[in-house]
Design a protein around this motif. Structure first.
Motif, mmCIF file in Angstrom:
data_model
loop_
_atom_site.group_PDB
_atom_site.id
_atom_site.type_symbol
_atom_site.label_atom_id
_atom_site.label_comp_id
_atom_site.label_asym_id
_atom_site.label_seq_id
_atom_site.Cartn_x
_atom_site.Cartn_y
_atom_site.Cartn_z
ATOM 1 N N PHE A 49 -13.991 -36.605 17.553
ATOM 2 C CA PHE A 49 -14.937 -35.587 18.009
ATOM 3 C C PHE A 49 -14.793 -34.267 17.252
ATOM 4 O O PHE A 49 -13.692 -33.858 16.890
ATOM 5 C CB PHE A 49 -14.729 -35.291 19.503
ATOM 6 N N TYR A 50 -15.961 -33.638 17.055
ATOM 7 C CA TYR A 50 -16.040 -32.222 16.695
ATOM 8 C C TYR A 50 -16.472 -31.482 17.948
ATOM 9 O O TYR A 50 -17.261 -32.008 18.741
ATOM 10 C CB TYR A 50 -17.144 -31.947 15.670
ATOM 11 N N TYR A 51 -15.985 -30.243 18.108
ATOM 12 C CA TYR A 51 -16.578 -29.344 19.091
ATOM 13 C C TYR A 51 -17.458 -28.385 18.310
ATOM 14 O O TYR A 51 -17.020 -27.811 17.305
ATOM 15 C CB TYR A 51 -15.516 -28.576 19.880
ATOM 16 N N TYR A 58 -20.534 -31.410 21.673
ATOM 17 C CA TYR A 58 -19.647 -32.209 20.833
ATOM 18 C C TYR A 58 -20.461 -33.085 19.889
ATOM 19 O O TYR A 58 -21.652 -33.337 20.113
ATOM 20 C CB TYR A 58 -18.750 -33.079 21.713
ATOM 21 N N TYR A 59 -19.793 -33.548 18.849
ATOM 22 C CA TYR A 59 -20.369 -34.561 17.968
ATOM 23 C C TYR A 59 -19.388 -35.714 17.911
ATOM 24 O O TYR A 59 -18.212 -35.532 17.579
ATOM 25 C CB TYR A 59 -20.622 -33.999 16.568
ATOM 26 N N LEU A 61 -18.046 -38.749 16.140
ATOM 27 C CA LEU A 61 -18.047 -39.280 14.780
ATOM 28 C C LEU A 61 -18.241 -40.792 14.750
ATOM 29 O O LEU A 61 -18.849 -41.326 13.821
ATOM 30 C CB LEU A 61 -16.739 -38.908 14.079
ATOM 31 N N TYR A 62 -17.754 -41.491 15.757
ATOM 32 C CA TYR A 62 -17.893 -42.943 15.783
ATOM 33 C C TYR A 62 -19.333 -43.358 16.097
ATOM 34 O O TYR A 62 -19.900 -44.222 15.446
ATOM 35 C CB TYR A 62 -16.948 -43.573 16.798
ATOM 36 N N ALA A 63 -19.911 -42.742 17.112
ATOM 37 C CA ALA A 63 -21.277 -43.077 17.524
ATOM 38 C C ALA A 63 -22.328 -42.323 16.709
ATOM 39 O O ALA A 63 -23.514 -42.632 16.798
ATOM 40 C CB ALA A 63 -21.465 -42.780 19.005
ATOM 41 N N GLN A 64 -21.915 -41.312 15.955
ATOM 42 C CA GLN A 64 -22.785 -40.470 15.135
ATOM 43 C C GLN A 64 -23.922 -39.869 15.964
ATOM 44 O O GLN A 64 -25.102 -40.002 15.648
ATOM 45 C CB GLN A 64 -23.334 -41.250 13.949
ATOM 46 N N GLN A 65 -23.519 -39.183 17.055
ATOM 47 C CA GLN A 65 -24.494 -38.510 17.906
ATOM 48 C C GLN A 65 -23.855 -37.308 18.586
ATOM 49 O O GLN A 65 -22.639 -37.218 18.698
ATOM 50 C CB GLN A 65 -25.070 -39.469 18.939
ATOM 51 N N TYR A 66 -24.710 -36.397 18.993
ATOM 52 C CA TYR A 66 -24.257 -35.202 19.694
ATOM 53 C C TYR A 66 -24.095 -35.528 21.174
ATOM 54 O O TYR A 66 -24.778 -36.413 21.700
ATOM 55 C CB TYR A 66 -25.288 -34.075 19.545
ATOM 56 N N ILE A 67 -23.235 -34.778 21.838
ATOM 57 C CA ILE A 67 -23.071 -34.909 23.286
ATOM 58 C C ILE A 67 -23.195 -33.499 23.847
ATOM 59 O O ILE A 67 -22.386 -32.624 23.543
ATOM 60 C CB ILE A 67 -21.704 -35.516 23.652
ATOM 61 N N VAL A 68 -24.256 -33.285 24.643
ATOM 62 C CA VAL A 68 -24.556 -31.959 25.173
ATOM 63 C C VAL A 68 -24.748 -32.037 26.683
ATOM 64 O O VAL A 68 -25.044 -33.095 27.240
ATOM 65 C CB VAL A 68 -25.808 -31.349 24.501
ATOM 66 N N PHE A 69 -24.609 -30.882 27.315
ATOM 67 C CA PHE A 69 -24.747 -30.793 28.763
ATOM 68 C C PHE A 69 -26.195 -30.467 29.105
ATOM 69 O O PHE A 69 -26.690 -29.382 28.776
ATOM 70 C CB PHE A 69 -23.808 -29.709 29.295
ATOM 71 N N PRO A 76 -25.683 -38.165 25.496
ATOM 72 C CA PRO A 76 -25.714 -38.306 24.035
ATOM 73 C C PRO A 76 -27.125 -38.058 23.503
ATOM 74 O O PRO A 76 -28.108 -38.479 24.107
ATOM 75 C CB PRO A 76 -25.277 -39.747 23.801
ATOM 76 N N VAL A 77 -27.192 -37.357 22.385
ATOM 77 C CA VAL A 77 -28.473 -37.022 21.751
ATOM 78 C C VAL A 77 -28.338 -37.317 20.266
ATOM 79 O O VAL A 77 -27.348 -36.925 19.634
ATOM 80 C CB VAL A 77 -28.819 -35.531 21.970
ATOM 81 N N ALA A 78 -29.323 -37.988 19.699
ATOM 82 C CA ALA A 78 -29.255 -38.352 18.276
ATOM 83 C C ALA A 78 -29.491 -37.150 17.366
ATOM 84 O O ALA A 78 -28.833 -37.001 16.339
ATOM 85 C CB ALA A 78 -30.269 -39.448 17.968
ATOM 86 N N VAL A 79 -30.432 -36.279 17.725
ATOM 87 C CA VAL A 79 -30.808 -35.142 16.879
ATOM 88 C C VAL A 79 -30.900 -33.895 17.755
ATOM 89 O O VAL A 79 -31.439 -33.952 18.859
ATOM 90 C CB VAL A 79 -32.170 -35.396 16.196
ATOM 91 N N MET A 80 -30.417 -32.779 17.236
ATOM 92 C CA MET A 80 -30.534 -31.508 17.948
ATOM 93 C C MET A 80 -31.758 -30.772 17.408
ATOM 94 O O MET A 80 -31.736 -30.216 16.311
ATOM 95 C CB MET A 80 -29.283 -30.646 17.733
ATOM 96 N N ASP A 81 -32.849 -30.803 18.166
ATOM 97 C CA ASP A 81 -34.076 -30.138 17.739
ATOM 98 C C ASP A 81 -33.874 -28.624 17.741
ATOM 99 O O ASP A 81 -33.260 -28.062 18.650
ATOM 100 C CB ASP A 81 -35.232 -30.498 18.677
ATOM 101 N N GLY A 82 -34.405 -27.982 16.724
ATOM 102 C CA GLY A 82 -34.325 -26.528 16.634
ATOM 103 C C GLY A 82 -33.037 -26.016 16.027
ATOM 104 O O GLY A 82 -32.833 -24.817 15.951
#
Length: 170
Positions: A49-51, A58-59, A61-69, A76-82
């Motif tokens: 993970f990255y914070y 978080y990001y 690295l294994y799943a290649q996706q963001y994790i946001v609240f 989990p979110v694939a792309v962070m819009d904006g």
């Protein structure tokens, strides 16, 4: 006809020499961290993970996706819009587990969001009145005009024909 046996003998000797030569071993060592994004810093092996302070998430690295609240839960979110990920300042976490958000309070304290302060542009206010140097220019032009018309308004500076008004230069 002596040519054919010589050629056949050379070919057999060449084939025998190739068969007896040891096999060459090519060794290529490629160490690529497949899950690491192009915008992220290098990570040691085993890091998951990255914070990312900019998104307070978080990001993985294994799943290649963001994790946001969002909406009260971590999703989990694939792309962070904006957001431009190349503007992120990710922090490599030394965390082993599946839920780094359990320590989000410590991560927020340790890695605060980078606030970009945009300075407002200065407002240039034009003052009323004449710009510097214009009063002197207008005074001289008025003096010349009066001199050409022959105005003889004596204001205690001589007779109005240039005596006592400046140094006699136009």
């Amino acid at each position: 006809m002596n040519f054919l046996p010589k050629t056949l003998c050379v070919a057999l000797l060449s084939l025998f020499a190739l068969a007896m030569a040891p096999a060459a071993k090519a060794q290529v060592n490629v160490n690529v961290n497949v899950g690491q994004p192009a915008w992220g810093p290098p990570v040691p092996q085993g890091t998951q993970f990255y914070y990312i302070p900019e998104i307070d998430g978080y990001y993985d690295l294994y799943a290649q996706q963001y994790i946001v609240f969002r909406n009260g839960q971590w999703v989990p979110v694939a792309v962070m819009d904006g957001y431009d990920p190349y503007q992120f300042h990710p922090v490599v976490l030394d965390y082993r587990g599946r839920e780094p958000w359990v320590y989000v309070g410590a991560h927020r304290d340790r890695y605060p969001r980078r606030v970009v302060v945009v300075q407002p542009r200065p407002v240039i206010v034009r003052q009323r009145g004449l710009p510097p140097g214009q009063a002197k220019k207008l005074y001289r032009e008025g003096y010349r005009e009066g001199y050409r018309r022959g105005d003889d308004n004596d204001q205690g500076h001589g007779n109005g024909r240039g005596h006592g008004r400046g140094h006699g230069r136009d």
